[in-house]
Design a protein around this motif. Structure first.
Motif, PDB file in Angstrom:
ATOM      1  N   ARG A  14       0.837  -1.207   0.000  1.00  0.00           N
ATOM      2  CA  ARG A  14       0.000   0.000   0.000  1.00  0.00           C
ATOM      3  C   ARG A  14       0.872   1.257   0.000  1.00  0.00           C
ATOM      4  O   ARG A  14       0.630   2.197  -0.772  1.00  0.00           O
ATOM      5  CB  ARG A  14      -0.902  -0.011   1.231  1.00  0.00           C
ATOM      6  N   ASP A  15       1.917   1.283   0.833  1.00  0.00           N
ATOM      7  CA  ASP A  15       2.805   2.443   0.912  1.00  0.00           C
ATOM      8  C   ASP A  15       3.562   2.660  -0.393  1.00  0.00           C
ATOM      9  O   ASP A  15       3.750   3.794  -0.828  1.00  0.00           O
ATOM     10  CB  ASP A  15       3.791   2.291   2.068  1.00  0.00           C
ATOM     11  N   LYS A  16       3.989   1.554  -1.015  1.00  0.00           N
ATOM     12  CA  LYS A  16       4.715   1.678  -2.271  1.00  0.00           C
ATOM     13  C   LYS A  16       3.816   2.264  -3.362  1.00  0.00           C
ATOM     14  O   LYS A  16       4.242   3.120  -4.135  1.00  0.00           O
ATOM     15  CB  LYS A  16       5.240   0.320  -2.721  1.00  0.00           C
ATOM     16  N   ALA A  17       2.566   1.841  -3.412  1.00  0.00           N
ATOM     17  CA  ALA A  17       1.623   2.379  -4.399  1.00  0.00           C
ATOM     18  C   ALA A  17       1.393   3.867  -4.148  1.00  0.00           C
ATOM     19  O   ALA A  17       1.313   4.664  -5.093  1.00  0.00           O
ATOM     20  CB  ALA A  17       0.311   1.614  -4.332  1.00  0.00           C
ATOM     21  N   GLU A  18       1.317   4.242  -2.891  1.00  0.00           N
ATOM     22  CA  GLU A  18       1.116   5.653  -2.534  1.00  0.00           C
ATOM     23  C   GLU A  18       2.318   6.497  -2.949  1.00  0.00           C
ATOM     24  O   GLU A  18       2.164   7.577  -3.515  1.00  0.00           O
ATOM     25  CB  GLU A  18       0.892   5.761  -1.023  1.00  0.00           C
ATOM     26  N   ARG A  19       3.541   5.995  -2.688  1.00  0.00           N
ATOM     27  CA  ARG A  19       4.755   6.715  -3.074  1.00  0.00           C
ATOM     28  C   ARG A  19       4.864   6.825  -4.593  1.00  0.00           C
ATOM     29  O   ARG A  19       5.286   7.855  -5.114  1.00  0.00           O
ATOM     30  CB  ARG A  19       6.001   6.013  -2.512  1.00  0.00           C
ATOM     31  N   THR A  20       4.470   5.777  -5.283  1.00  0.00           N
ATOM     32  CA  THR A  20       4.509   5.794  -6.741  1.00  0.00           C
ATOM     33  C   THR A  20       3.568   6.849  -7.298  1.00  0.00           C
ATOM     34  O   THR A  20       3.918   7.587  -8.222  1.00  0.00           O
ATOM     35  CB  THR A  20       4.136   4.405  -7.307  1.00  0.00           C
ATOM     36  N   LYS A  21       2.390   6.934  -6.713  1.00  0.00           N
ATOM     37  CA  LYS A  21       1.419   7.937  -7.159  1.00  0.00           C
ATOM     38  C   LYS A  21       1.949   9.350  -6.911  1.00  0.00           C
ATOM     39  O   LYS A  21       1.831  10.235  -7.760  1.00  0.00           O
ATOM     40  CB  LYS A  21       0.091   7.765  -6.429  1.00  0.00           C
ATOM     41  N   GLU A  22       2.562   9.566  -5.760  1.00  0.00           N
ATOM     42  CA  GLU A  22       3.120  10.875  -5.426  1.00  0.00           C
ATOM     43  C   GLU A  22       4.291  11.219  -6.347  1.00  0.00           C
ATOM     44  O   GLU A  22       4.424  12.352  -6.806  1.00  0.00           O
ATOM     45  CB  GLU A  22       3.590  10.891  -3.973  1.00  0.00           C
ATOM     46  N   ALA A  23       5.125  10.217  -6.648  1.00  0.00           N
ATOM     47  CA  ALA A  23       6.257  10.447  -7.550  1.00  0.00           C
ATOM     48  C   ALA A  23       5.770  10.818  -8.947  1.00  0.00           C
ATOM     49  O   ALA A  23       6.348  11.689  -9.600  1.00  0.00           O
ATOM     50  CB  ALA A  23       7.140   9.204  -7.607  1.00  0.00           C
ATOM     51  N   ALA A  25       3.007  12.373  -9.679  1.00  0.00           N
ATOM     52  CA  ALA A  25       2.524  13.754  -9.618  1.00  0.00           C
ATOM     53  C   ALA A  25       3.699  14.740  -9.613  1.00  0.00           C
ATOM     54  O   ALA A  25       3.645  15.784 -10.276  1.00  0.00           O
ATOM     55  CB  ALA A  25       1.662  13.951  -8.378  1.00  0.00           C
ATOM     56  N   ASN A  26       4.765  14.420  -8.888  1.00  0.00           N
ATOM     57  CA  ASN A  26       5.936  15.299  -8.834  1.00  0.00           C
ATOM     58  C   ASN A  26       6.636  15.371 -10.185  1.00  0.00           C
ATOM     59  O   ASN A  26       7.113  16.436 -10.582  1.00  0.00           O
ATOM     60  CB  ASN A  26       6.920  14.828  -7.766  1.00  0.00           C
ATOM     61  N   ARG A  27       6.720  14.241 -10.883  1.00  0.00           N
ATOM     62  CA  ARG A  27       7.341  14.262 -12.209  1.00  0.00           C
ATOM     63  C   ARG A  27       6.553  15.158 -13.153  1.00  0.00           C
ATOM     64  O   ARG A  27       7.134  15.894 -13.947  1.00  0.00           O
ATOM     65  CB  ARG A  27       7.423  12.846 -12.779  1.00  0.00           C
ATOM     66  N   ALA A  28       5.247  15.102 -13.055  1.00  0.00           N
ATOM     67  CA  ALA A  28       4.421  15.937 -13.926  1.00  0.00           C
ATOM     68  C   ALA A  28       4.562  17.410 -13.552  1.00  0.00           C
ATOM     69  O   ALA A  28       4.558  18.282 -14.420  1.00  0.00           O
ATOM     70  CB  ALA A  28       2.961  15.511 -13.818  1.00  0.00           C
ATOM     71  N   ARG A  29       4.712  17.687 -12.272  1.00  0.00           N
ATOM     72  CA  ARG A  29       4.769  19.081 -11.822  1.00  0.00           C
ATOM     73  C   ARG A  29       6.150  19.696 -12.013  1.00  0.00           C
ATOM     74  O   ARG A  29       6.281  20.836 -12.446  1.00  0.00           O
ATOM     75  CB  ARG A  29       4.397  19.141 -10.345  1.00  0.00           C
ATOM     76  N   PHE A  30       7.205  18.950 -11.678  1.00  0.00           N
ATOM     77  CA  PHE A  30       8.543  19.536 -11.654  1.00  0.00           C
ATOM     78  C   PHE A  30       9.447  19.077 -12.785  1.00  0.00           C
ATOM     79  O   PHE A  30      10.489  19.667 -13.006  1.00  0.00           O
ATOM     80  CB  PHE A  30       9.249  19.202 -10.327  1.00  0.00           C
ATOM     81  N   GLY A  31       9.078  18.032 -13.477  1.00  0.00           N
ATOM     82  CA  GLY A  31       9.940  17.490 -14.517  1.00  0.00           C
ATOM     83  C   GLY A  31      10.049  18.417 -15.704  1.00  0.00           C
ATOM     84  O   GLY A  31       9.073  19.014 -16.145  1.00  0.00           O
ATOM     85  N   ARG A  32      11.262  18.573 -16.194  1.00  0.00           N
ATOM     86  CA  ARG A  32      11.492  19.401 -17.379  1.00  0.00           C
ATOM     87  C   ARG A  32      12.382  18.617 -18.317  1.00  0.00           C
ATOM     88  O   ARG A  32      13.286  17.918 -17.887  1.00  0.00           O
ATOM     89  CB  ARG A  32      12.178  20.711 -16.999  1.00  0.00           C
ATOM     90  N   THR A  33      12.156  18.783 -19.585  1.00  0.00           N
ATOM     91  CA  THR A  33      12.976  18.092 -20.559  1.00  0.00           C
ATOM     92  C   THR A  33      14.324  18.781 -20.679  1.00  0.00           C
ATOM     93  O   THR A  33      14.504  19.931 -20.256  1.00  0.00           O
ATOM     94  CB  THR A  33      12.295  18.074 -21.938  1.00  0.00           C
ATOM     95  N   LYS A  34      15.257  18.077 -21.293  1.00  0.00           N
ATOM     96  CA  LYS A  34      16.587  18.621 -21.489  1.00  0.00           C
ATOM     97  C   LYS A  34      16.528  19.870 -22.367  1.00  0.00           C
ATOM     98  O   LYS A  34      17.238  20.844 -22.124  1.00  0.00           O
ATOM     99  CB  LYS A  34      17.474  17.561 -22.130  1.00  0.00           C
TER     100      LYS A  34
END
Length: 60
Positions: A14-23, A25-34
């Motif tokens: 359950r915790d791993k699924a929660e961390r994956t979901k949060e990760a 969301a963070n990739r979508a929010r903070f991720g930038r291409t090269k």
């Protein structure tokens, strides 16, 4: 009789699924291409050169 469930394994899953979901969301929010990073770097460099070009003589 019901199946025996390992609660530690359940919690970890359950915790791993929660961390994956949060990760995700963070990739979508903070991720930038090269390319985006390179564009921003070049823009900052251009602004710096423009400012340096407009300095008056004698100022350092």
């Amino acid at each position: 009789m019901g199946d025996v469930v390992n609660l530690n394994r359940f919690r970890k899953t359950r915790d791993k699924a929660e961390r994956t979901k949060e990760a995700e969301a963070n990739r979508a929010r903070f991720g930038r291409t090269k390319a985006e990073k390179e564009r921003d770097r070049k823009e900052a460099e251009r602004r710096t050169q423009t400012l340096d070009g407009h300095k008056l003589d004698g100022e350092e």
